[in-house]
Design an enzyme around this catalytic site. Sequence first.
Site, PDB file in Angstrom:
ATOM      1  N   ASP A  31      31.049  45.150  34.232  1.00  0.00           N
ATOM      2  CA  ASP A  31      30.796  45.253  35.337  1.00  0.00           C
ATOM      3  C   ASP A  31      32.195  44.370  35.974  1.00  0.00           C
ATOM      4  O   ASP A  31      33.175  43.832  36.299  1.00  0.00           O
ATOM      5  CB  ASP A  31      30.034  43.710  34.237  1.00  0.00           C
ATOM      6  CG  ASP A  31      28.565  43.199  35.574  1.00  0.00           C
ATOM      7  OD1 ASP A  31      28.265  44.332  37.006  1.00  0.00           O
ATOM      8  OD2 ASP A  31      29.267  42.248  36.357  1.00  0.00           O
ATOM      9  N   GLU A  40      32.596  49.491  36.176  1.00  0.00           N
ATOM     10  CA  GLU A  40      31.727  49.584  37.474  1.00  0.00           C
ATOM     11  C   GLU A  40      32.694  49.450  38.921  1.00  0.00           C
ATOM     12  O   GLU A  40      32.761  48.251  38.952  1.00  0.00           O
ATOM     13  CB  GLU A  40      30.445  48.610  38.081  1.00  0.00           C
ATOM     14  CG  GLU A  40      29.327  48.536  38.997  1.00  0.00           C
ATOM     15  CD  GLU A  40      28.678  47.660  39.248  1.00  0.00           C
ATOM     16  OE1 GLU A  40      28.049  47.171  39.518  1.00  0.00           O
ATOM     17  OE2 GLU A  40      29.239  46.192  38.549  1.00  0.00           O
TER      18      GLU A  40
END
Length: 437
Positions: free
Chosen positions: A204, A229
């Site tokens: 993330d 990400e």
Amino acid sequence: MGKHHVTLCCVVFAVLCLASSLAQAQVLFQGFNWESWRKQGGWYNFLHEKVEEIASTGATHVWLPPPSHSVSPQGYMPGRLYDLDASKYGTEAELKSLIEAFHDKNVECLADIVINHRCADYKDSRGVYCVFEGGTPDGRLDWGPDMICSDDTQYSNGRGHRDTGAGFGAAPDIDHLNPRVQRELTDWLNWLRTDLGFDGWRLDFAKGYSAPLARIYVDNTNPTFVVGEIWSSLIYNGDGKPSTNQDADRQELVNWVEGVGKPATAFDFTTKGILQAAVQGELWRLHDGNGKAPGLMGWMPDQAVTFVDNHDTGSTQSLWPFPSDKVMQGYAYILTHPGIPCIFYDHVFDWNLQHEIATLAEIRSRNGIHAESTLDILKAEGDIYVAMIDGKVITKLGPRYDAGGIIPSDFHVVAHGNDYCVWEKEGLRVPAGRKHY
């Protein structure tokens, strides 16, 4: 003796080729959305009942939500990292059972790893929340303000290193140059691997710390699959539409995957942004100046995870949603093209698109389409896009019915829907997951 040796070499070579092909024939499934934490009885238990259906979509990997205690119920403001029983999705035992169920269906599991930032349990003498509790009786992950980036002045005591990536204002940015941080996060990740059974990671907010630092965690935990990400922002013209040339945007993704090294991949935000603009009457966007696909998929398809929407861009957040009436055009594209496609839970189960998506996934599987399949773009105009993949599958997007005679006579329709159609060449099917030579 020589004959046996040759036979053995042939067998070993065949096994290695098959393993390589299977490694490339990957399909990721996001197994949650922004509201999954609300599920009565727990999301892990609910998803346990969906394992077989998820496997039937052709998924080889499933991406599960952040597993730890978190200030926010979705899991993206983590605190006590070892405390999995405090997750809003369910208990540690329920998570482990879910992972085992997926493994029984030969589906590997990715944990959503949120380590750029972390929420503290206690205040220090300044009255600042910067004293962290790890979630165990011992001192693992029990950190103080020294482990916060020095330029995160809201929380830091100034002793940490400067941040190596983008700042995150809502919680303390962790100093990943600190040896103790690296060591204890690596230990935690390996615990998720060995004790819980996770196979890999979705990183993330990976732009929050440098690629070389991400590489440390990848190299020291031996994941089978990693996807970062890196939410890149397309370059836009003055009229609000994406610029024709998005090379700078996809170069950001290239820099990250090259900096981390394999097996790292990145979500192809460039392809998503271009594709969702293209399906609105601008399908000419689906090739770059060199005739290749315009996103990361066009440059490094084996490290590009393509997707239509996720829990951020879609779901109830809808921060950057794909046009809802054209979602299946998106899936027709990513499930028949190079790259590693990612299927979103909502589209399968909440939008009632399971049959259409599974049909496309089956076409991908039985024709051996994989991350590095050959893409030949035959036509890309405003209202029509036609491409051939590996010489075996042809995909058309757009409302124009007549493709202009470019579909060979030995191809027949195997899937169609709202403004998309897929043809398959007769007699060239190969076993699922294998390349055709």
